[in-house]
Write an enzyme that holds these catalytic residues in place. Structure first.
Site, PDB file in Angstrom:
ATOM      1  N   ASP A  66      -4.163 -13.485   3.734  1.00  0.00           N
ATOM      2  CA  ASP A  66      -5.487 -12.966   4.126  1.00  0.00           C
ATOM      3  C   ASP A  66      -6.585 -13.313   3.119  1.00  0.00           C
ATOM      4  OD1 ASP A  66      -4.297 -11.185   2.349  1.00  0.00           O
ATOM      5  OD2 ASP A  66      -4.641  -9.393   3.567  1.00  0.00           O
TER       6      ASP A  66
ATOM      7  N   HIS B  24      -6.061  -7.575  -0.421  1.00  0.00           N
ATOM      8  CA  HIS B  24      -6.291  -6.154  -0.711  1.00  0.00           C
ATOM      9  C   HIS B  24      -5.519  -5.719  -1.957  1.00  0.00           C
ATOM     10  CE1 HIS B  24      -6.655  -6.714   3.728  1.00  0.00           C
ATOM     11  NE2 HIS B  24      -7.716  -5.953   3.568  1.00  0.00           N
TER      12      HIS B  24
ATOM     13  N   HIS C 179       0.818  -1.228   0.000  1.00  0.00           N
ATOM     14  CA  HIS C 179       0.000   0.000   0.000  1.00  0.00           C
ATOM     15  C   HIS C 179       0.849   1.275   0.000  1.00  0.00           C
ATOM     16  CE1 HIS C 179      -3.493  -2.457   0.444  1.00  0.00           C
ATOM     17  NE2 HIS C 179      -3.139  -2.925   1.623  1.00  0.00           N
TER      18      HIS C 179
ATOM     19  N   ASP D 271      -2.380 -10.782  -2.402  1.00  0.00           N
ATOM     20  CA  ASP D 271      -2.956 -10.370  -1.123  1.00  0.00           C
ATOM     21  C   ASP D 271      -4.445 -10.074  -1.337  1.00  0.00           C
ATOM     22  OD1 ASP D 271      -1.994  -8.996   1.731  1.00  0.00           O
ATOM     23  OD2 ASP D 271      -3.703  -7.952   0.840  1.00  0.00           O
TER      24      ASP D 271
HETATM   25  C1  OKP Z   1      -2.912  -4.484   4.628  1.00  0.00           C
HETATM   26  B1  OKP Z   1      -2.597  -5.651   3.743  1.00  0.00           B
HETATM   27  C2  OKP Z   1      -8.967  -2.131  10.118  1.00  0.00           C
HETATM   28  C3  OKP Z   1      -8.327  -1.032   9.301  1.00  0.00           C
HETATM   29  C4  OKP Z   1      -7.251  -1.596   8.444  1.00  0.00           C
HETATM   30  C5  OKP Z   1      -6.177  -1.334   6.304  1.00  0.00           C
HETATM   31  C6  OKP Z   1      -6.061  -2.732   5.895  1.00  0.00           C
HETATM   32  C7  OKP Z   1      -4.684  -2.921   5.351  1.00  0.00           C
HETATM   33  C8  OKP Z   1      -4.381  -4.300   4.910  1.00  0.00           C
HETATM   34  N1  OKP Z   1     -10.338  -1.833  10.382  1.00  0.00           N
HETATM   35  N2  OKP Z   1      -7.217  -0.980   7.160  1.00  0.00           N
HETATM   36  O1  OKP Z   1      -2.930  -5.509   2.404  1.00  0.00           O
HETATM   37  O2  OKP Z   1      -2.993  -6.939   4.227  1.00  0.00           O
HETATM   38 ZN    ZN Z   2      -4.098  -7.587   2.689  1.00  0.00          ZN
END
Ligand code: OKP
Ligand code: ZN
Length: 343
Positions: A287, A200, A160, A198
């Site tokens: 994840d 996300h 990110h 991932d």
């Molecule tokens: C990072 B990765 C929780 C807020 C988290 C961001 C998620 C980031 C994920 N309510 N917000 O891509 O696993």
């Molecule tokens: Zn993620």
């Protein structure tokens, strides 16, 4: 041949407390145990050998990230817990239209370079992020020395973070830093492909290579219409300028299971084959597993093996970089299932 896995204990220095107000989580789940659990699962699996990273220097990081953001990450880590600053620093004011007004106050610079409310800076954040990047570089070095696969247990994660923003638990973009290192170590700047699996979308990585045809970015992820990072990751984002046609997104619905996931993955594999990269970087996030507390797909252990074998069948030297994955009872097994196809 055992799979080289790169690990540094420095990641433990980034350990902000969970931050939540009632049931709203700002920072949670991205904890040091994650990497320790994966490492011990791999160590006892007998298919891996653990290595520690060398120091490739800050110059490798500076090939991707703006100098001013690097300076802020260092300064904020030094300030955290000192001189009246809180132990965990957050921006207070975000100049979202990126005003040219300069303000050297640390809280002002935090707002300038941060894109989310989920990424505290504590005193150990800079050293942990620095060694997370070195971990990815060390694994990349294994590919240069002709390993067919290497796995970087990088933490904090990276996908990110863009060249000049951090957020989403990410401070430095480990995959992008490794990609530039691999490219520049070859005789001519060679083609690289990044496959981000991932849960996300990797908005930071996408942005870094958006205009760059030499680095293909392919991502499978939860539809941003309903999931973090919300503003990036649609299938219409194809790259720009010289990079047009070298960015591919597969937004998938919540509840996606093995078969549906494999369909999209096979499409991505075909795109990668066409690009003919010398190296493949896989942003690996467990994840996507069923019941991940921050995920929403339903990938089974067998699904992780199938994903691994599609990628292994590409027969491209592959650098695996740790991203997310938060189900502490599952991340170890998911990694092993994935890796088994490469042994
Ligand atoms: C990072 B990765 C929780 C807020 C988290 C961001 C998620 C980031 C994920 N309510 N917000 O891509 O696993
Ligand atoms: Zn993620």
């Amino acid at each position: 041949m055992k799979i080289p896995v790169v690990y540094s204990p420095q990641h433990r220095r980034h350990a902000p407390d969970e931050i939540r107000i009632k049931n709203v989580f700002f920072y949670s789940h991205e904890v040091p145990d994650r990497i320790e659990i994966i490492r011990s699962a791999l160590a006892s699996s007998n298919i891996c050998k653990i290595h520690h990273p060398r120091d490739f220097g800050e110059s490798q990081i500076a090939k991707v990230h703006h100098q001013e953001m690097i300076r802020l990450l260092k300064d904020a880590s030094l300030a955290a817990g000192q001189d009246g600053f809180a132990d965990a620093l957050f921006p207070e004011c975000y100049p979202i239209r990126r005003t040219a007004i300069q303000n050297d106050h640390i809280v002002a610079r935090l707002g300038h370079f941060c894109h989310g409310s989920d990424s505290p800076i504590v005193s150990g954040t800079w050293p942990a992020a620095y060694w997370s990047a070195q971990t990815a570089l060390e694994a990349a070095q294994h590919l240069l020395e002709s390993s067919k696969i290497a796995y970087a247990l990088s933490r904090p994660p990276g996908h990110h973070a863009s060249s000049d923003t951090f957020g989403g638990f990410c401070y430095l973009n480990n995959a992008a830093i490794a990609a530039r290192y691999l490219q520049h170590s070859a005789e001519n700047d060679v083609n690289i492909a990044i496959l981000d699996i991932d849960f996300h979308h990797g908005n930071g990585t996408q942005e870094i290579f958006y205009n760059d045809p030499s680095v293909l970015y392919c991502s499978l992820h939860a539809d941003p219409a309903i999931e973090y990072p919300y503003f990036w990751g649609s299938s219409q984002e194809e790259g720009e300028g010289a990079g047009k046609g070298t960015n591919f997104n597969w937004p998938l619905p919540l509840g996606t299971g093995d078969d549906q996931y494999l369909e999209a993955l096979n499409e991505a594999a075909a795109v990668i084959q066409q690009h003919d990269p010398m190296y493949l970087i896989v942003d690996f996030g467990q994840d996507i597993a069923e019941d991940d507390p921050l995920g929403g797909f339903r990938i089974s252990p067998a699904g992780f093996s199938r994903i691994g074998s599609v990628i292994a069948n590409l027969q491209i030297p592959t650098l695996l970089i740790q991203e997310g994955g938060y189900h502490l009872e599952k991340i170890g097994t998911s990694a092993i299932k994935f890796l088994t196809s490469f042994v």
